[in-house]
Write an enzyme that holds these catalytic residues in place. Structure first.
Site, PDB file in Angstrom:
ATOM      1  N   LYS A   1       0.847  -1.209   0.000  1.00  0.00           N
ATOM      2  CA  LYS A   1       0.000   0.000   0.000  1.00  0.00           C
ATOM      3  C   LYS A   1       0.869   1.240   0.000  1.00  0.00           C
ATOM      4  CE  LYS A   1      -1.738   1.532   4.045  1.00  0.00           C
ATOM      5  NZ  LYS A   1      -1.395   2.945   4.358  1.00  0.00           N
ATOM      6  N   ASN A   2       1.871   1.287   0.878  1.00  0.00           N
ATOM      7  CA  ASN A   2       2.648   2.517   1.051  1.00  0.00           C
ATOM      8  C   ASN A   2       3.653   2.758  -0.067  1.00  0.00           C
ATOM      9  OD1 ASN A   2       1.141   3.009   3.254  1.00  0.00           O
ATOM     10  ND2 ASN A   2       2.689   2.437   4.760  1.00  0.00           N
TER      11      ASN A   2
ATOM     12  N   ARG B   1      -3.916  11.020   4.246  1.00  0.00           N
ATOM     13  CA  ARG B   1      -2.769  11.916   4.342  1.00  0.00           C
ATOM     14  C   ARG B   1      -1.830  11.788   3.154  1.00  0.00           C
ATOM     15  NH1 ARG B   1      -0.596  14.147   7.927  1.00  0.00           N
ATOM     16  NH2 ARG B   1       1.450  13.393   7.303  1.00  0.00           N
TER      17      ARG B   1
ATOM     18  N   CYS C   1      -4.416  12.921  12.209  1.00  0.00           N
ATOM     19  CA  CYS C   1      -5.193  11.677  12.141  1.00  0.00           C
ATOM     20  C   CYS C   1      -5.087  11.031  13.517  1.00  0.00           C
ATOM     21  CB  CYS C   1      -4.660  10.782  11.026  1.00  0.00           C
ATOM     22  SG  CYS C   1      -3.245   9.845  11.518  1.00  0.00           S
TER      23      CYS C   1
ATOM     24  N   ARG D   1       0.847  14.759  12.858  1.00  0.00           N
ATOM     25  CA  ARG D   1       1.421  14.431  11.539  1.00  0.00           C
ATOM     26  C   ARG D   1       1.488  15.656  10.623  1.00  0.00           C
ATOM     27  NH1 ARG D   1      -0.983   8.817   9.521  1.00  0.00           N
ATOM     28  NH2 ARG D   1       0.907   8.875   8.246  1.00  0.00           N
ATOM     29  N   PRO D   2       2.235  16.677  11.050  1.00  0.00           N
ATOM     30  CA  PRO D   2       2.405  17.858  10.192  1.00  0.00           C
ATOM     31  C   PRO D   2       3.169  17.515   8.917  1.00  0.00           C
ATOM     32  CG  PRO D   2       3.878  17.938  12.085  1.00  0.00           C
ATOM     33  CD  PRO D   2       2.991  16.744  12.277  1.00  0.00           C
ATOM     34  N   VAL D   3       3.242  18.465   8.012  1.00  0.00           N
ATOM     35  CA  VAL D   3       3.963  18.245   6.747  1.00  0.00           C
ATOM     36  C   VAL D   3       5.062  19.290   6.553  1.00  0.00           C
ATOM     37  CG1 VAL D   3       2.098  17.021   5.555  1.00  0.00           C
ATOM     38  CG2 VAL D   3       2.156  19.535   5.507  1.00  0.00           C
ATOM     39  N   ASP D   4       5.558  19.830   7.664  1.00  0.00           N
ATOM     40  CA  ASP D   4       6.568  20.899   7.556  1.00  0.00           C
ATOM     41  C   ASP D   4       7.837  20.448   6.834  1.00  0.00           C
ATOM     42  OD1 ASP D   4       6.644  19.285   9.886  1.00  0.00           O
ATOM     43  OD2 ASP D   4       8.119  20.600  10.810  1.00  0.00           O
ATOM     44  N   LEU D   5       8.227  19.200   7.003  1.00  0.00           N
ATOM     45  CA  LEU D   5       9.439  18.729   6.328  1.00  0.00           C
ATOM     46  C   LEU D   5       9.239  18.672   4.812  1.00  0.00           C
ATOM     47  CD1 LEU D   5      10.161  17.980   9.281  1.00  0.00           C
ATOM     48  CD2 LEU D   5      11.295  15.971   8.392  1.00  0.00           C
TER      49      LEU D   5
ATOM     50  N   ASP E   1       4.706   0.461  12.000  1.00  0.00           N
ATOM     51  CA  ASP E   1       3.450  -0.105  11.481  1.00  0.00           C
ATOM     52  C   ASP E   1       3.232  -1.543  11.910  1.00  0.00           C
ATOM     53  OD1 ASP E   1       3.527   1.631   8.256  1.00  0.00           O
ATOM     54  OD2 ASP E   1       3.108   2.285  10.296  1.00  0.00           O
TER      55      ASP E   1
ATOM     56  N   ILE F   1       8.050   6.858  16.834  1.00  0.00           N
ATOM     57  CA  ILE F   1       7.770   7.548  15.572  1.00  0.00           C
ATOM     58  C   ILE F   1       6.533   8.428  15.679  1.00  0.00           C
ATOM     59  CG2 ILE F   1       7.290   7.237  13.105  1.00  0.00           C
ATOM     60  CD1 ILE F   1      10.055   6.237  13.824  1.00  0.00           C
TER      61      ILE F   1
ATOM     62  N   ARG G   1      -8.677  -0.244   4.640  1.00  0.00           N
ATOM     63  CA  ARG G   1      -7.756   0.717   4.008  1.00  0.00           C
ATOM     64  C   ARG G   1      -6.450   0.039   3.635  1.00  0.00           C
ATOM     65  NH1 ARG G   1      -7.152   6.407   6.909  1.00  0.00           N
ATOM     66  NH2 ARG G   1      -5.727   6.481   5.151  1.00  0.00           N
TER      67      ARG G   1
HETATM   68  C1  EPZ Z   1       4.496   6.820   6.212  1.00  0.00           C
HETATM   69  O1  EPZ Z   1       3.779   7.895   6.780  1.00  0.00           O
HETATM   70  C2  EPZ Z   1       3.517   5.662   6.133  1.00  0.00           C
HETATM   71  N1  EPZ Z   1       2.388   6.025   5.287  1.00  0.00           N
HETATM   72  C3  EPZ Z   1       3.016   5.317   7.544  1.00  0.00           C
HETATM   73  O2  EPZ Z   1       2.168   4.167   7.434  1.00  0.00           O
HETATM   74  C4  EPZ Z   1       4.223   4.953   8.403  1.00  0.00           C
HETATM   75  O3  EPZ Z   1       3.785   4.695   9.719  1.00  0.00           O
HETATM   76  C5  EPZ Z   1       5.228   6.112   8.410  1.00  0.00           C
HETATM   77  O4  EPZ Z   1       5.601   6.434   7.042  1.00  0.00           O
HETATM   78  C6  EPZ Z   1       6.491   5.785   9.187  1.00  0.00           C
HETATM   79  O5  EPZ Z   1       7.102   4.659   8.644  1.00  0.00           O
HETATM   80  C7  EPZ Z   1       2.543   5.997   3.939  1.00  0.00           C
HETATM   81  O6  EPZ Z   1       3.602   5.690   3.426  1.00  0.00           O
HETATM   82  C8  EPZ Z   1       1.339   6.370   3.125  1.00  0.00           C
HETATM   83  P1  EPZ Z   1       6.739  10.076   8.322  1.00  0.00           P
HETATM   84  P2  EPZ Z   1       4.435   9.388   6.799  1.00  0.00           P
HETATM   85  O7  EPZ Z   1       6.739  11.330   7.524  1.00  0.00           O
HETATM   86  O8  EPZ Z   1       5.244   9.590   5.570  1.00  0.00           O
HETATM   87  C9  EPZ Z   1       6.580  13.402  11.728  1.00  0.00           C
HETATM   88  C10 EPZ Z   1       0.236   2.906   7.734  1.00  0.00           C
HETATM   89  O9  EPZ Z   1      -0.240   2.389   8.751  1.00  0.00           O
HETATM   90  N2  EPZ Z   1       6.597  14.354  10.607  1.00  0.00           N
HETATM   91  O10 EPZ Z   1       7.903   9.132   8.197  1.00  0.00           O
HETATM   92  O11 EPZ Z   1       3.363  10.345   7.106  1.00  0.00           O
HETATM   93  C11 EPZ Z   1       5.320  12.560  11.746  1.00  0.00           C
HETATM   94  O12 EPZ Z   1       4.297  13.229  12.454  1.00  0.00           O
HETATM   95  C12 EPZ Z   1       0.783   4.310   7.793  1.00  0.00           C
HETATM   96  O13 EPZ Z   1       0.339   2.342   6.615  1.00  0.00           O
HETATM   97  C13 EPZ Z   1       6.703  15.723  10.880  1.00  0.00           C
HETATM   98  O14 EPZ Z   1       6.757  16.136  12.032  1.00  0.00           O
HETATM   99  O15 EPZ Z   1       5.407   9.262   8.061  1.00  0.00           O
HETATM  100  C14 EPZ Z   1       5.781  11.314  12.461  1.00  0.00           C
HETATM  101  O16 EPZ Z   1       5.740  11.543  13.852  1.00  0.00           O
HETATM  102  C15 EPZ Z   1       0.588   4.941   9.166  1.00  0.00           C
HETATM  103  N3  EPZ Z   1       6.743  16.603   9.841  1.00  0.00           N
HETATM  104  C16 EPZ Z   1       7.230  11.152  12.002  1.00  0.00           C
HETATM  105  O17 EPZ Z   1       7.631  12.454  11.520  1.00  0.00           O
HETATM  106  C17 EPZ Z   1       6.685  16.172   8.535  1.00  0.00           C
HETATM  107  O18 EPZ Z   1       6.740  17.020   7.618  1.00  0.00           O
HETATM  108  C18 EPZ Z   1       7.443  10.155  10.869  1.00  0.00           C
HETATM  109  O19 EPZ Z   1       6.513  10.482   9.865  1.00  0.00           O
HETATM  110  C19 EPZ Z   1       6.571  14.790   8.279  1.00  0.00           C
HETATM  111  C20 EPZ Z   1       6.548  13.901   9.331  1.00  0.00           C
END
Ligand code: EPZ
Length: 422
Positions: free
Chosen positions: A22-23, A94, A118, A123-127, A308, A330, A400
Site C-alpha cells: 500500500k505505502n 494523508r 489523524c 502528523r504535520p507536513v513541515d518537512l 506499522d 515515531i 484501508r
Molecule cells: C508513512 O507515513 C507511512 N504512510 C506510515 O504508514 C508509516 O507509519 C510512516 O511512514 C512511518 O514509517 C505511507 O507511506 C502512506 P513520516 P508518513 O513522515 O510519511 C513526523 C500505515 O499504517 N513528521 O515518516 O506520514 C510525523 O508526524 C501508515 O500504513 C513531521 O513532524 O510518516 C511522524 O511523527 C501509518 N513533519 C514522524 O515524523 C513532517 O513534515 C514520521 O513520519 C513529516 C513527518
C-alpha cells in the site's frame, strides 16, 4: 459499518499470498504526474486507500484505470486539467500530500489541501514544505491549503532532513527528478518503499543514486517518459500475517515474503520463540515449542523495527511469558489498541510513548473497536487466539490496508467472518 467476528482457538495451517505494498503504491501513483507518458503499475493492492488516491488523481484530470480486478493500474496525466487537490479528498488520506511535489515539478504550481492530523498523531507536513522551499518553491499557507508556485521551475538543492520522514523524502525525491541541477537528500528515509519509488522513477528516465541509504542524489532531467513497474511486496502485510501462526500455533507460508523486507521484525520473532524459514515461495512461520517469550521493542525508521508492526507485535506479547516493554518513537499517539486489548484481559500499562505488557495465559474474546488501520488488525490477531468470540467494529479502518483479511485467514482455518453493518 461492518464488523468482523473472530472465534479464537484454531491453529492456523496453510498459505497466505502477500499483496503489493500500500505505502509503495500510494507514492508510485502520484509519480504519473511527472510525465505525459503512460505509467503502468502491476502487483497493485486492491484497497480503499488506492481507490482514494485514484479519485484524487482523477480529480486533477489524470486517467487511472484498474485492470485485472485492480491488480494493474494504467495511469496517464497527459491531459491534466487542474492542480487543485481538494480538502474533501485529502482529509480522507494523508498520503494525498504526495501530489504536491510532482505537480510543482511538472506544472510549476499546485494548490493542495493540508491533510490535517489523524488518529495516531498531528502528523504535520513541515518537512515536505521545507524541502520544496529549499528547491525554490514559493509557498503560501492560506485557508487550509498550500498554495505553491515555482514559476521558473524547481532548482536542485541540498536538503538535510532534521529527522527521517518517509513522505517528505518521497515528495522531495519526486520533485527533484525534474529540478534544474543536482539535489542531495540527506538523512533520507531508507524504507523499501523509497527504493521501489526510486526504481520506478529511474525506469521513467530519472537519474537517481543512493536510494536505500541516508543520502540520495538526483540529477534533474527536462522530462520523464512512461514505464511499467511492479509494486514491491507489502512488508507490513507480510509482518502482520506472520504473527497469525505465531499467535495461534500451527504453520503458515506467506507467499512472496522475503526476510530482507522484515529483518528487524524477524529478529524479534526469533527472540520471542517463533521460527521463520525462507523458502522458494516465501516465508514459512511456526511457533517453536512452548510459550511465546516476552521481548522488548523500540520502533525506528527502516531498517529498525517498523512502527506499522508495533500494534500487531503488542497483540502477540499480551500472552507471552514475562513482561515486554514497547517504545513507540515515531508517532505520539499510537497505543490506541492498548485499551481495546485490555478489554480482552491484556495487562498493559501505557506511560507516554512506552507500553509495558505483562503476559497472561490467554485473552478472552470481547466486543472491541478499531481506531486506526494497524490497531484494527492487532485486535483481529488477538481474537484468533482468544477464548470465545471477539467482535471488532469499524473495520473500514482495516479495509484501508488489508485486502480480504477474513478470506485470507479463513483459508488457513480461522473461524472469522464479516458481519454487515447497518
Ligand atoms: C508513512 O507515513 C507511512 N504512510 C506510515 O504508514 C508509516 O507509519 C510512516 O511512514 C512511518 O514509517 C505511507 O507511506 C502512506 P513520516 P508518513 O513522515 O510519511 C513526523 C500505515 O499504517 N513528521 O515518516 O506520514 C510525523 O508526524 C501508515 O500504513 C513531521 O513532524 O510518516 C511522524 O511523527 C501509518 N513533519 C514522524 O515524523 C513532517 O513534515 C514520521 O513520519 C513529516 C513527518
Amino acid at each position: 459499518m461492518d464488523s468482523i467476528a473472530v472465534t479464537g482457538g484454531a491453529e492456523l495451517r496453510g498459505e497466505i499470498p502477500i499483496a503489493g505494498a500500500k505505502n509503495a503504491c500510494l507514492t508510485l501513483m502520484p509519480a504519473t504526474l511527472l510525465s505525459d507518458q503512460p505509467l503502468t503499475l502491476t502487483n497493485a493492492p486492491r484497497l480503499s486507500d488506492i481507490r482514494t488516491m485514484t479519485t484524487l488523481l482523477q480529480s486533477l484530470g489524470a486517467e487511472v484505470q484498474g485492470l485485472q480486478g485492480g491488480q494493474v493500474l494504467a495511469l496517464s496525466s497527459h491531459d491534466l486539467t487542474s492542480q487543485h487537490a481538494d480538502y474533501e479528498i485529502v482529509r480522507k488520506m494523508r498520503a494525498s500530500i504526495l501530489v504536491l511535489g510532482p505537480l510543482l515539478a511538472r506544472y510549476g504550481q499546485a494548490e493542495v489541501s493540508l491533510p490535517g492530523g489523524c488518529a495516531i498523531g498531528a502528523r504535520p507536513v513541515d518537512l515536505h514544505l521545507n524541502a520544496l522551499e529549499a528547491m525554490g518553491a514559493e509557498l503560501d499557507l492560506r485557508d487550509g491549503y498550500v498554495h505553491a508556485k515555482a514559476p521558473g521551475g524547481l532548482k536542485g538543492a541540498v536538503v538535510e532532513f532534521p529527522f527521517v520522514s518517509v513522505g517528505a523524502t518521497e515528495n522531495a525525491l519526486m520533485a527533484a527528478t525534474l529540478a534544474k541541477g543536482t539535489t542531495v537528500l540527506k538523512n533520507a528515509a531508507r524504507e523499501p518503499e523509497i527504493v521501489d519509488l526510486a526504481q520506478c522513477l529511474r525506469a521513467m528516465g530519472a537519474q537517481i543514486e543512493g536510494e536505500g541509504t541516508e543520502t540520495i542524489t538526483v540529477q534533474g532531467v527536462t522530462q520523464l517518459h512512461g514505464a511499467t513497474h511492479a509494486v514491491v511486496t507489502d512488508r507490513i502485510e507480510l509482518g502482520t500475517y506472520m504473527l497469525a501462526p505465531a499467535i495461534t500455533g500451527g504453520e503458515v507460508e506467506l507467499l512472496g515474503g522475503r526476510i530482507a523486507l522484515v529483518q528487524a521484525f524477524c529478529e524479534k520473532l526469533d527472540a520471542a520463540g517463533i521460527a521463520v524459514e525462507e523458502t522458494a515461495r516465501g516465508l514459512k512461520v511456526a511457533r517453536k515449542n512452548g510459550r511465546i517469550r516476552a521481548v522488548d521493542v523500540v520502533t525506528e525508521p527502516f531498517p529498525g523495527f517498523p512502527t506499522d508492526l508495533q500494534a500487531q507485535m503488542m497483540a502477540l506479547l499480551c500472552t507471552a511469558e514475562g513482561t515486554s516493554v514497547l517504545e513507540e518513537k515515531i508517532f505520539e499517539n499510537r497505543f490506541m489498541h492498548a485499551p481495546e486489548l485490555m478489554r480482552m484481559g491484556a495487562q498493559i500499562e501505557v506511560h507516554g510513548g512506552t507500553a509495558t505488557v505483562t503476559g497472561v495465559e490467554r485473552l478472552k474474546g470481547a466486543p472491541v473497536m478499531a481506531t486506526d488501520l494497524r490497531a484494527s488488525v492487532s485486535l483481529i490477531l488477538a481474537g484468533l487466539a482468544a477464548e470465545g468470540e471477539t467482535l471488532v467494529s469499524r473495520v473500514y479502518h482495516l479495509d484501508r490496508g488489508y485486502e480480504r483479511v477474513e478470506e485470507k485467514l479463513r483459508a488457513c482455518g480461522a473461524k472469522i467472518e464479516r458481519v454487515a453493518g447497518e
